[in-house]
Design a protein around this motif. Structure first.
Motif, short mmCIF file in Angstrom:
data_model
loop_
_atom_site.label_atom_id
_atom_site.label_comp_id
_atom_site.label_asym_id
_atom_site.label_seq_id
_atom_site.Cartn_x
_atom_site.Cartn_y
_atom_site.Cartn_z
N LEU A 9 0.25 -1.37 0.33
CA LEU A 9 0.29 0.16 0.06
C LEU A 9 0.75 1.47 -0.12
O LEU A 9 0.91 2.11 -1.02
CB LEU A 9 -0.89 0.35 1.31
N HIS A 10 1.88 1.23 1.04
CA HIS A 10 2.45 2.19 0.73
C HIS A 10 3.50 2.35 -0.09
O HIS A 10 4.09 3.82 -0.63
CB HIS A 10 3.20 2.23 2.03
N GLN A 11 3.99 1.44 -1.36
CA GLN A 11 4.37 1.34 -2.02
C GLN A 11 4.14 1.99 -3.55
O GLN A 11 4.58 2.45 -4.30
CB GLN A 11 5.38 0.01 -2.48
N LEU A 12 2.81 1.93 -3.39
CA LEU A 12 1.91 2.38 -4.41
C LEU A 12 1.48 4.03 -5.14
O LEU A 12 1.48 4.06 -6.31
CB LEU A 12 0.58 1.98 -4.06
N HIS A 13 2.18 4.71 -3.50
CA HIS A 13 2.52 5.98 -4.82
C HIS A 13 3.35 5.90 -5.37
O HIS A 13 3.31 6.42 -6.46
CB HIS A 13 2.64 7.01 -3.33
N LEU A 14 4.84 6.07 -4.39
CA LEU A 14 6.08 6.34 -5.66
C LEU A 14 6.57 5.03 -7.12
O LEU A 14 5.70 5.65 -7.57
CB LEU A 14 6.97 5.64 -4.46
N LEU A 15 5.09 4.16 -6.37
CA LEU A 15 5.45 3.18 -8.28
C LEU A 15 4.58 4.13 -9.07
O LEU A 15 4.39 4.00 -10.49
CB LEU A 15 4.76 1.04 -7.79
N LEU A 16 2.92 5.33 -8.75
CA LEU A 16 2.57 5.70 -9.84
C LEU A 16 2.83 6.23 -10.28
O LEU A 16 3.12 7.27 -10.93
CB LEU A 16 1.04 5.83 -8.92
N VAL A 17 3.88 7.53 -8.75
CA VAL A 17 4.43 8.35 -10.14
C VAL A 17 5.83 8.30 -10.81
O VAL A 17 5.22 8.84 -11.59
CB VAL A 17 5.39 8.36 -8.81
N HIS A 18 6.17 6.62 -11.41
CA HIS A 18 6.68 6.02 -12.13
C HIS A 18 5.59 5.88 -13.51
O HIS A 18 6.87 6.32 -14.39
CB HIS A 18 7.30 4.70 -11.45
N THR A 19 4.61 5.30 -13.49
CA THR A 19 4.15 5.07 -14.21
C THR A 19 3.12 7.03 -14.81
O THR A 19 3.77 7.29 -16.30
CB THR A 19 2.66 4.42 -13.96
N ALA A 20 3.71 7.60 -13.95
CA ALA A 20 2.59 9.16 -14.45
C ALA A 20 4.39 10.11 -14.92
O ALA A 20 3.83 10.52 -16.45
CB ALA A 20 2.48 10.24 -13.00
N ALA A 21 5.63 9.61 -14.69
CA ALA A 21 6.18 10.16 -15.22
C ALA A 21 7.15 10.19 -16.09
O ALA A 21 7.62 10.08 -16.89
CB ALA A 21 7.76 10.71 -14.13
N PHE A 22 7.40 8.54 -16.08
CA PHE A 22 7.55 7.50 -17.25
C PHE A 22 7.11 6.49 -18.60
O PHE A 22 7.71 5.78 -19.17
CB PHE A 22 9.04 6.69 -16.72
N GLY A 23 5.51 6.34 -17.77
CA GLY A 23 5.22 5.75 -18.57
C GLY A 23 4.98 4.19 -18.44
O GLY A 23 5.08 3.85 -16.96
N ALA A 24 4.28 2.93 -19.19
CA ALA A 24 3.66 2.26 -19.14
C ALA A 24 4.87 1.21 -18.80
O ALA A 24 4.79 -0.08 -18.26
CB ALA A 24 3.17 1.47 -20.39
N GLY A 25 6.45 0.99 -18.64
CA GLY A 25 7.37 -0.10 -18.36
C GLY A 25 7.34 -0.20 -16.73
O GLY A 25 7.99 -0.61 -16.54
N PHE A 26 6.76 0.47 -15.74
CA PHE A 26 6.53 0.52 -14.73
C PHE A 26 5.31 0.19 -14.59
O PHE A 26 4.81 0.57 -13.12
CB PHE A 26 6.64 1.63 -13.53
N ARG A 27 4.05 -0.42 -15.35
CA ARG A 27 3.09 -0.67 -14.97
C ARG A 27 3.29 -2.11 -14.28
O ARG A 27 2.29 -2.01 -13.38
CB ARG A 27 2.47 -1.13 -16.41
N ALA A 28 3.58 -2.89 -14.50
CA ALA A 28 3.99 -4.38 -13.80
C ALA A 28 4.12 -3.77 -12.22
O ALA A 28 3.31 -4.79 -11.75
CB ALA A 28 5.38 -5.19 -14.33
N GLY A 29 4.72 -3.53 -11.88
CA GLY A 29 5.74 -2.70 -10.24
C GLY A 29 3.49 -2.40 -9.92
O GLY A 29 3.42 -2.75 -8.55
N VAL A 30 3.11 -1.40 -10.68
CA VAL A 30 2.05 -0.59 -9.73
C VAL A 30 0.81 -1.99 -9.33
O VAL A 30 -0.04 -2.18 -8.57
CB VAL A 30 1.31 -0.26 -10.76
N MET A 31 0.59 -2.70 -10.54
CA MET A 31 -0.58 -4.03 -10.53
C MET A 31 -0.15 -5.14 -9.31
O MET A 31 -0.95 -5.85 -8.81
CB MET A 31 -0.78 -4.26 -11.91
N ALA A 32 1.02 -5.34 -9.34
CA ALA A 32 1.89 -6.38 -8.23
C ALA A 32 1.22 -5.54 -6.76
O ALA A 32 0.84 -6.76 -5.68
CB ALA A 32 3.06 -6.32 -9.08
N ALA A 33 1.93 -4.11 -6.69
CA ALA A 33 1.60 -3.80 -5.48
C ALA A 33 -0.14 -3.59 -5.18
O ALA A 33 -0.40 -4.07 -4.02
CB ALA A 33 2.44 -2.56 -5.52
#
Length: 291
Positions: A260-284
C-alpha cells in the motif's frame, strides 16, 4: 570563492560558475562537484538550460525538505549551502560501503527522525517528487484519506491520461482508493523523507547513512520503510528494519501494508515515465487487495 564568501553571498554562485571561477567536475546530467578555493567540495544540482526556466518552487521544495529533515538532528542530512531558483548546492558526501554498524545506526536514526513528528500531514511548502508536483496541502487527517487523495489519486489520473495504465488497471487502483480504510493503520504525522527509494540513501565514507533528494513532508512512517525495499531494496535492509523496530516498534501487520505504501511511488513512476512501470503498480495493487 571560498566557503565563507559563498555563505555570505550565495546569490553569486551562478556568476562564478558562468565565468568558470570555480572548479566544476561533472558527475552526471545537471549534477556537479564544485571545489572552492579553500578546498571545500560541494554537491551542486542545476536545471538544464535547454529546458527553459525551472518550475516555480522546484529547488525551493528540495531545500526546505533538506533543512526540515536536518533540523531534527536524528540522521545525517547534507547541509544546504545555496538555494536559488535554478541551482542548489549542499555539502559534499564522499561515498562508502554499507556495513552492519552503519545500517543499525541508520535504522535507529530513521526512527528518531520519524518520531520528531510533523504538525500535520503534508508540508508548509509546495512539493515536487521527481519531475512532478506533489500536493503538500496540510491536512489534519486521517492519514488514509489524505494518502488516497494527495498521494494516490493525482498520479493515477496522470498515469491514465498518458496511457500508462489500462482501464482495468485503473479500476483496481480506484477500488483501493475507495476502500483504503480497510487496509490502513492510522498514526499521527511523522517527519518522513517521502521519496526514500534505495537511491536516496547515500552510504558515506564516514560510515553513516545519509538522506538525500527528499520529497519531505508529514506522512506515515511506514511509507519510508516500505519504499526502502523498492527496485531491488537497499543494502542491509533487514538490519535497518530490525534496528528501527528495536527503537520504535511498528504496528502489527506492517509487512502486509508495505505494498500500500509503495503504491504512491510506483504510480509516480507510471505518471512520469510511462507503462514500463505498470507491472510494479499492478503487483503492489494486487498485493494490497489480497491483504
Amino acid at each position: 570563492m571560498d566557503m565563507a564568501y559563498l555563505r555570505a553571498h550565495p546569490e553569486h554562485l551562478p556568476t562564478f560558475l558562468t565565468h568558470q571561477r570555480i572548479r566544476e567536475t561533472p558527475v552526471r546530467a545537471n549534477i556537479s562537484r564544485l571545489t572552492l578555493d579553500d578546498g571545500v567540495s560541494l554537491f551542486a544540482k542545476s536545471w538544464p538550460e535547454s529546458s527553459g526556466a525551472a518550475p516555480d518552487g522546484y529547488f525551493a521544495a528540495e531545500a526546505a525538505g533538506l533543512r526540515w529533515l536536518r533540523a531534527a538532528g536524528a540522521v545525517p542530512v547534507p547541509e544546504m549551502i545555496v538555494a536559488l531558483p535554478h541551482v542548489i548546492a549542499t555539502e559534499w558526501v564522499d561515498e562508502g560501503e554499507a556495513d552492519r554498524h552503519a545500517a543499525e545506526n541508520f535504522g535507529r536514526g530513521l526512527a528518531a527522525l520519524h518520531r520528531s513528528g510533523a504538525e500535520q500531514f503534508g508540508a508548509p511548502w509546495p512539493g515536487w517528487i521527481g519531475p512532478l508536483p506533489l500536493d503538500n496541502t496540510p491536512s489534519d487527517g486521517p492519514w488514509s484519506t489524505w494518502f488516497a487523495e494527495r498521494r494516490l489519486l493525482p498520479y493515477l489520473r496522470i498515469s491514465a491520461d498518458r496511457g500508462a495504465l489500462s482501464g482495468a488497471d485503473i479500476a483496481v487502483v480506484e477500488e483501493i482508493i475507495k476502500t483504503i480504510e480497510a487496509y490502513a493503520v492510522e498514526e499521527p504525522p511523522a517527519r518522513i523523507h517521502g521519496d526514500l527509494w534505495p537511491g536516496n540513501l547515500l552510504w558515506g565514507a564516514d560510515g553513516r547513512g545519509w538522506l538525500v533528494d527528499p520529497a519531505a513532508h508529514g506522512g506515515h512512517r511506514e511509507t519510508d520503510l516500505a519504499t526502502l525495499s523498492l527496485f531491488g531494496g537497499v543494502a542491509q535492509l533487514d538490519v535497518i528494519i530490525a534496528a528501527y523496530r528495536a527503537e520504535w516498534p511498528l504496528a502489527e501487520g506492517w509487512e502486509r501494508r508495505v505494498p500500500l505504501h509503495q503504491l504512491h511511488l510506483l504510480l509516480v513512476h507510471t505518471a512520469a515515465f510511462g507503462a514500463g512501470f505498470r507491472a510494479g503498480v499492478m503487483a503492489a495493487a494486487s498485493a494490497v487487495l489480497r491483504g
